[in-house]
Motif scaffolding. Structure first.
Motif, PDB file in Angstrom:
ATOM      1  N   LEU A 176      -0.275   1.733 -23.563  1.00  0.00           N
ATOM      2  CA  LEU A 176      -1.421   1.771 -24.469  1.00  0.00           C
ATOM      3  C   LEU A 176      -0.958   1.904 -25.909  1.00  0.00           C
ATOM      4  O   LEU A 176      -1.470   1.222 -26.810  1.00  0.00           O
ATOM      5  CB  LEU A 176      -2.339   2.939 -24.094  1.00  0.00           C
ATOM      6  N   GLY A 228       0.509  -1.376 -27.229  1.00  0.00           N
ATOM      7  CA  GLY A 228      -0.545  -2.356 -27.453  1.00  0.00           C
ATOM      8  C   GLY A 228      -1.369  -2.034 -28.686  1.00  0.00           C
ATOM      9  O   GLY A 228      -1.715  -2.929 -29.473  1.00  0.00           O
ATOM     10  N   LEU A 229      -1.710  -0.759 -28.884  1.00  0.00           N
ATOM     11  CA  LEU A 229      -2.464  -0.374 -30.077  1.00  0.00           C
ATOM     12  C   LEU A 229      -1.664  -0.630 -31.341  1.00  0.00           C
ATOM     13  O   LEU A 229      -2.215  -1.065 -32.379  1.00  0.00           O
ATOM     14  CB  LEU A 229      -2.859   1.106 -29.983  1.00  0.00           C
ATOM     15  N   GLN A 258       0.519  -2.950 -31.752  1.00  0.00           N
ATOM     16  CA  GLN A 258       0.450  -4.398 -31.991  1.00  0.00           C
ATOM     17  C   GLN A 258      -0.850  -4.797 -32.676  1.00  0.00           C
ATOM     18  O   GLN A 258      -0.902  -5.758 -33.453  1.00  0.00           O
ATOM     19  CB  GLN A 258       0.576  -5.161 -30.670  1.00  0.00           C
ATOM     20  N   LEU A 259      -1.895  -4.029 -32.407  1.00  0.00           N
ATOM     21  CA  LEU A 259      -3.198  -4.304 -33.021  1.00  0.00           C
ATOM     22  C   LEU A 259      -3.321  -3.699 -34.417  1.00  0.00           C
ATOM     23  O   LEU A 259      -4.356  -3.841 -35.063  1.00  0.00           O
ATOM     24  CB  LEU A 259      -4.312  -3.760 -32.132  1.00  0.00           C
ATOM     25  N   ILE A 261      -7.141   0.272 -19.767  1.00  0.00           N
ATOM     26  CA  ILE A 261      -6.247   0.029 -20.903  1.00  0.00           C
ATOM     27  C   ILE A 261      -6.685  -1.222 -21.659  1.00  0.00           C
ATOM     28  O   ILE A 261      -6.744  -1.228 -22.902  1.00  0.00           O
ATOM     29  CB  ILE A 261      -4.789  -0.119 -20.424  1.00  0.00           C
ATOM     30  N   ALA A 262      -7.021  -2.258 -20.910  1.00  0.00           N
ATOM     31  CA  ALA A 262      -7.469  -3.495 -21.555  1.00  0.00           C
ATOM     32  C   ALA A 262      -8.754  -3.263 -22.350  1.00  0.00           C
ATOM     33  O   ALA A 262      -8.923  -3.791 -23.455  1.00  0.00           O
ATOM     34  CB  ALA A 262      -7.670  -4.581 -20.503  1.00  0.00           C
ATOM     35  N   TRP A 280      -7.900  -1.475 -25.616  1.00  0.00           N
ATOM     36  CA  TRP A 280      -7.366  -2.424 -26.608  1.00  0.00           C
ATOM     37  C   TRP A 280      -8.500  -3.221 -27.240  1.00  0.00           C
ATOM     38  O   TRP A 280      -8.536  -3.436 -28.458  1.00  0.00           O
ATOM     39  CB  TRP A 280      -6.377  -3.376 -25.931  1.00  0.00           C
ATOM     40  N   GLN A 281      -9.437  -3.624 -26.411  1.00  0.00           N
ATOM     41  CA  GLN A 281     -10.560  -4.416 -26.907  1.00  0.00           C
ATOM     42  C   GLN A 281     -11.401  -3.617 -27.900  1.00  0.00           C
ATOM     43  O   GLN A 281     -11.855  -4.152 -28.921  1.00  0.00           O
ATOM     44  CB  GLN A 281     -11.414  -4.866 -25.717  1.00  0.00           C
ATOM     45  N   ALA A 305      -9.523  -3.551 -31.236  1.00  0.00           N
ATOM     46  CA  ALA A 305      -9.133  -4.840 -31.843  1.00  0.00           C
ATOM     47  C   ALA A 305     -10.177  -5.289 -32.847  1.00  0.00           C
ATOM     48  O   ALA A 305     -11.379  -5.089 -32.659  1.00  0.00           O
ATOM     49  CB  ALA A 305      -8.946  -5.878 -30.754  1.00  0.00           C
ATOM     50  N   LEU A 335      -5.502  -9.979 -28.063  1.00  0.00           N
ATOM     51  CA  LEU A 335      -5.294  -8.723 -27.347  1.00  0.00           C
ATOM     52  C   LEU A 335      -3.944  -8.707 -26.656  1.00  0.00           C
ATOM     53  O   LEU A 335      -3.466  -9.735 -26.173  1.00  0.00           O
ATOM     54  CB  LEU A 335      -6.395  -8.523 -26.304  1.00  0.00           C
ATOM     55  N   PRO A 336      -3.313  -7.545 -26.583  1.00  0.00           N
ATOM     56  CA  PRO A 336      -2.077  -7.417 -25.788  1.00  0.00           C
ATOM     57  C   PRO A 336      -2.380  -7.697 -24.311  1.00  0.00           C
ATOM     58  O   PRO A 336      -3.526  -7.617 -23.868  1.00  0.00           O
ATOM     59  CB  PRO A 336      -1.662  -5.967 -26.004  1.00  0.00           C
TER      60      PRO A 336
END
Length: 964
Positions: free
Chosen positions: A376, A379-380, A382-383, A439-440, A443-444, A447, A453-454
């Motif tokens: 998580l 991914g965050l 990356q956002l 987790i997805a 991220w959404q 974002a 999205l990752p």
């Protein structure tokens, strides 16, 4: 003959629950009244309860509902709760309760109807589960000793503060708390510290923490991992604390400790925390089993209960509650804790969770949480989300600045709760229930529109955990076979059954404990506690998501006000002892607000419950004991003298009504008026409320404060010694001083007394269902039948065991809802003590009545309204048979040191021994009455050696060779 039908109104009987709760039928009642010598139930009540305290009006409650109707109404209320996916953390996490544990422990009356294991021989199953709990805590924290659970993490931390204060050499009055501790823990610590004059210093930053540790204090507490998720290396801090002869307390997450260095390995003196995430649903705050572990040097001051290993009469290992003289009913005003109740049922769930998963299973769950947290975080990042750089296990701290509210609201719209900090930051806490889809979704939520999205594919080969390398655990834990054996459902099912078969709970027979009110815990009352709408909601979710709970809280408080005659109620106290404490805090805060801080004297009759003086001492009051007369009543002359002596400093009097001696004292209104005349307030202990509901109301006859025990009068089961709920009820001018909870936006003059705003919220539906199905008439009938049953026992046994105290409006010799059987004469005539009778009752299949309280060498019996006449007579017959056995000792047939009472309880193994050197038959030992041949409970161990257990204190799982 043609079949005739009853009128439609009779066929639509909504009061169908009443005869299911009350065990005495009309014909039985007539017989019992004839034995008691009363013309009617009304006549018995009139001759027992003083007319001066009779209610001014009936209780205004809804008409009784059928079981199906009540469940439907409650289901509609539960539906008003919004169960969002919680990433709030803050000490409460989603968890999966294994089905085999849910069905066979949490929902099993063999576990939830059991009483506190004071009678060791018939409590071996639940005590083995608690030994597993203690071992689990010791292993995961790397501490030498742990207790058998506490009420919640916040009160455990407050108790740790008190333990440190009385255990260290530092004379300071300052207690340092890291500001990154759970807010609810800080609140309860502050509440508990104030009466003792302890200054709580909450540090606002890591630098402020470091600076504070250079100052003066007697102990310091830090969350590990911190509330915001950060994992700090606290080793240098411990060294600094110890250099000041102070104690270091860690509030630690047990699941995290499977992966990070445990506090015991870096020098912590006391470790506290909660086991909620080991299989207990969040339940809007409880019940959950907290824990406390400490260095070996502190063990004899450790609060709460401690299960130890001793030996029985045959030299075999046996469990018992160790160091019982620490309990507040023995030490009274000298007690250092008023923890009278633990959270045994949740502790059993947590220990079984550890047994079922084992060390490798727990480690896998923890590694999955830690790995998802790292995924998580990447991914965050990356956002473009600002994830604070920190070592962490399950919680990420996000610097969201001015976008904080927008993101938090977007999360709610997506069905997700995040933790919103007060400084423009959010945090996300993951748990066992977190999925890839979660987790997805997160991220959404973070974002920006159109942002890519990752994906999980990038992380399939694993991720680097965020746990600092220097703080990763290398030591083993849970190495005992019990944690490495029962991993299949078949094995686990049989292990749970094996333990429950060793115990004697309410599902097997009557538990006639005076003052403890072991009544029916109806199945319909229990069903709602595992409904998702009640079970899976976070206590600090936004208020609009808890509307069902708020409606339940409001209705139950209103109904309890009707029952007690008080103006306001708080359901926050999560034990009767906590309710006492909260009530005394309210009295103290009231006097302070009136400019009367000098009022600090609390008068307590010698007969009072032991929690009373302990609670008064903890509330910062000085206890003065007042005398009782020869009949067990408060000595009014002595009370008046004490009121006059301490008039200018009198804060309150604490009484139990009916009295601890099981009698309605006629002068209670005069007592209340006398105390009020001298400026004091009257605290009426509600432990015996089962003798009052519908007949009298403490708030009407002069009480200012009462606590109730919902786990007694209002049907929440005892659970082997917890959970409990101890609402505090007050008159109007004390209402502003009921417990509050700033963390939930409800501040008050006394602060929080438990970690969650609604305390043990998940079990409140039990009492709601009970009141809803009984209605006002049913509740009053329950009270009257409880009084009838107690008087029936007293009348039938009076030729064999005199009732020690009795009263009645016409000196008729009636008792309230319990009676004290006087066994003191047997010591001289036969050498038999009340304890011997208690142990012999086990051979007859009964849990003993309350032993040697409030008078040494007596038995206090309370049948409750739920027991049938058949069961009551079975108990009476057992007591009469035991009296005949005592006569055999008195006439010399059996020696005083070798007879069925001294050798009880008799195990099956002892009866099968080749050598039988006893002057009575094996058949008499095993089957003293014929009915036992058809239905027999066998004690799994012989009489336990209490002295050996305290002298050879051993409080963890037995070594393998001991089980051979």
């Amino acid at each position: 003959m043609p079949m005739s039908f009853a009128p439609l109104a009779a066929l639509e009987n909504t009061a169908e629950f009443l005869p299911r709760h009350i065990g005495i039928a009309a014909a039985d009642e007539a017989h019992m009244l004839s034995v008691v010598g009363a013309a009617s139930r009304r006549a018995l009540i009139d001759a027992t309860v003083p007319r001066s305290i009779a209610r001014s009006r009936p209780m205004e409650l809804p008409a009784p509902a059928s079981e199906a109707q009540a469940l439907a109404e409650l289901k509609a209320m539960a539906a008003k709760n919004q169960v969002l996916k919680s990433f709030i953390g803050q000490g409460y996490y989603g968890t999966h309760t294994p089905g085999v544990i849910l069905r066979n422990v949490l929902e099993n009356p063999a576990w939830y109807t059991a009483y506190t294991p004071y009678q060791a021989e018939i409590s071996q199953g639940r005590m083995e589960a608690l030994i597993n709990f203690q071992t689990m805590v010791c292993d995961l924290t790397a501490m030498q000793i742990a207790n058998a659970s506490m009420l919640d993490e916040a009160t455990a931390a407050a108790e740790a503060m008190a333990l440190a204060k009385r255990s260290v050499k530092s004379q300071s009055q300052r207690f340092i708390v890291s500001g990154d501790t759970h807010p609810q823990t800080i609140e309860v610590i502050q509440t508990r510290a104030a009466p003792f004059g302890i200054e709580v210093v909450v540090t606002a930053s890591p630098q402020a923490w470091a600076d504070a540790l250079d100052g003066d204090y007697f102990a310091a507490l830090a969350q590990y991992p911190a509330s915001s998720g950060r994992i700090d290396d606290l080793r240098a801090d411990v060294t600094k604390v110890h250099a000041r002869q102070a104690a270091f307390i860690a509030a630690a997450d047990l699941l995290a400790l499977t992966l990070i260095t445990p506090p015991g390995e870096w020098g912590a003196d006391i470790v506290v925390g909660c086991t909620q995430r080991f299989g207990m649903p969040m339940g809007a705050g409880g019940p959950h089993a907290a824990y406390m572990a400490c260095r070996d040097e502190f063990k004899r001051s450790l609060p709460g209960r401690l299960v130890g290993v001793s030996v029985d009469a045959h030299g075999d290992p046996a469990y018992r509650l160790a160091l019982q003289t620490r309990e507040q009913h023995i030490r009274r005003e000298k007690a250092t804790s008023n923890i009278c109740t633990a959270q045994v049922l949740p502790a059993v769930v947590a220990s079984m969770y550890a047994v079922y998963h084992g060390p490798m299973g727990l480690q896998r769950i923890a590694q999955r949480v830690a790995s998802f947290t790292a995924v998580l975080a990447q991914g965050l990042a990356q956002l473009g989300v600002k994830v604070r750089a920190q070592g962490c296990f399950d919680t990420l701290y996000l610097e969201t600045d001015e976008a904080t509210e927008l993101i938090a609201n977007s999360a709610v719209s997506a069905g997700v709760n995040l933790r919103n900090h007060s400084n423009n930051a959010l945090s996300i806490a993951l748990d066992e229930t977190t999925t890839r889809a979660d987790i997805a979704l997160l991220w959404q939520i973070f974002a920006a529109e159109g942002q890519t999205l990752p994906t999980f594919e990038a992380f399939e080969r694993g991720v680097k955990p965020l746990i600092p390398a220097a703080l990763r655990r290398t030591s083993t834990y849970l190495t005992h076979p019990v944690f490495n054996t029962h991993h299949s459902e078949t094995a686990m099912l049989r292990y749970i059954r094996q333990l429950s078969d060793k115990d004697l709970a309410l599902d097997r027979s009557m538990i006639p404990l005076g003052s403890c009110t072991m009544k029916l815990n109806a199945t319909s009352e229990m069903i709602p506690i595992t409904w998702p709408e009640f079970a899976h909601i976070h206590p600090f979710a936004p208020a609009d998501q808890l509307q069902g709970y708020h409606e339940l809280d409001a209705q139950l408080r209103a109904w309890l006000c009707e029952a007690t005659g008080y103006a306001a109620v708080s359901l926050q106290p999560n034990a009767g002892s906590q309710g006492e404490y909260a009530g005394l805090l309210a009295i103290k805060a009231y006097h302070d607000a009136q400019g009367a801080s000098h009022r600090h004297i609390c008068l307590i009759p010698a007969s009072a419950h032991g929690t009373n003086p302990a609670s008064a001492q903890m509330a910062g009051m000085e206890v003065v004991v007042t005398a009782c007369d020869a009949r067990g009543n408060v000595d009014m002359a002595d009370l008046q003298a004490k009121c006059e002596q301490y008039s200018q400093h009198l804060a309150c009097v604490m009484i139990t009504y009916p009295s601890t001696h099981g009698v309605f004292e006629a002068q209670v209104k005069e007592l209340c008026a006398l105390v009020h005349q001298h400026g004091g307030r009257v605290y009426v202990d509600g432990a015996n409320m089962n003798a009052l509901v519908g007949l009298a109301a403490p708030g009407e006859f002069g009480g200012d404060v009462s606590h109730l025990n919902l786990h007694k009068t209002f049907c929440i089961p005892h659970g082997g010694g917890g959970p409990g709920v101890g609402p505090v009820c007050v008159v109007a001018d004390l209402a502003p001083y009921l417990p509050g909870h700033a963390t939930a936006g409800r501040e008050s003059g006394v602060g929080a007394v438990s970690a969650a705003p609604l305390g043990n919220a998940a079990v409140l539906p039990i009492s709601w269902m009970y009141i809803r199905m009984m209605g006002a008439v049913g509740l009053q009938q329950a009270t009257e039948i409880a009084i009838l049953s107690a008087n029936y026992i007293s009348a039938r046994l009076k030729k064999h065991y005199p009732t020690l105290y009795a009263g009645g409006t016409d000196n008729s010799g009636h008792v309230a809802h319990e009676c004290i059987l006087d066994l003191r004469a047997f010591k001289d005539s036969s050498g038999v003590m009340a304890e011997d009778v208690a142990k012999r009752l086990m051979d007859y299949g009964f849990h003993a009545p309350t032993l040697s309280f409030p008078v040494p060498n007596t038995l206090m019996v309370e049948p409750t309204e739920s027991e049938s006449l058949h069961e009551i007579d079975r108990f009476i017959d057992a007591m009469i048979a035991i009296r005949a056995e005592i006569a055999q000792i008195e006439n010399g047939t059996w020696p005083q040191d070798n007879n069925p009472l001294k050798n009880a309880p008799h195990t099956a193994a002892s009866l099968l021994e080749d050598d039988w050197d006893r002057p009575y038959s094996r058949a008499l030992a095993a089957y003293p009455v014929a009915a036992l041949r058809q239905h027999k409970y066998w004690s799994p161990v012989g009489r336990v050696d209490n002295v050996y257990g305290d002298r050879n204190l051993f409080c963890s799982c037995l070594p393998v060779h001991s089980n051979d």
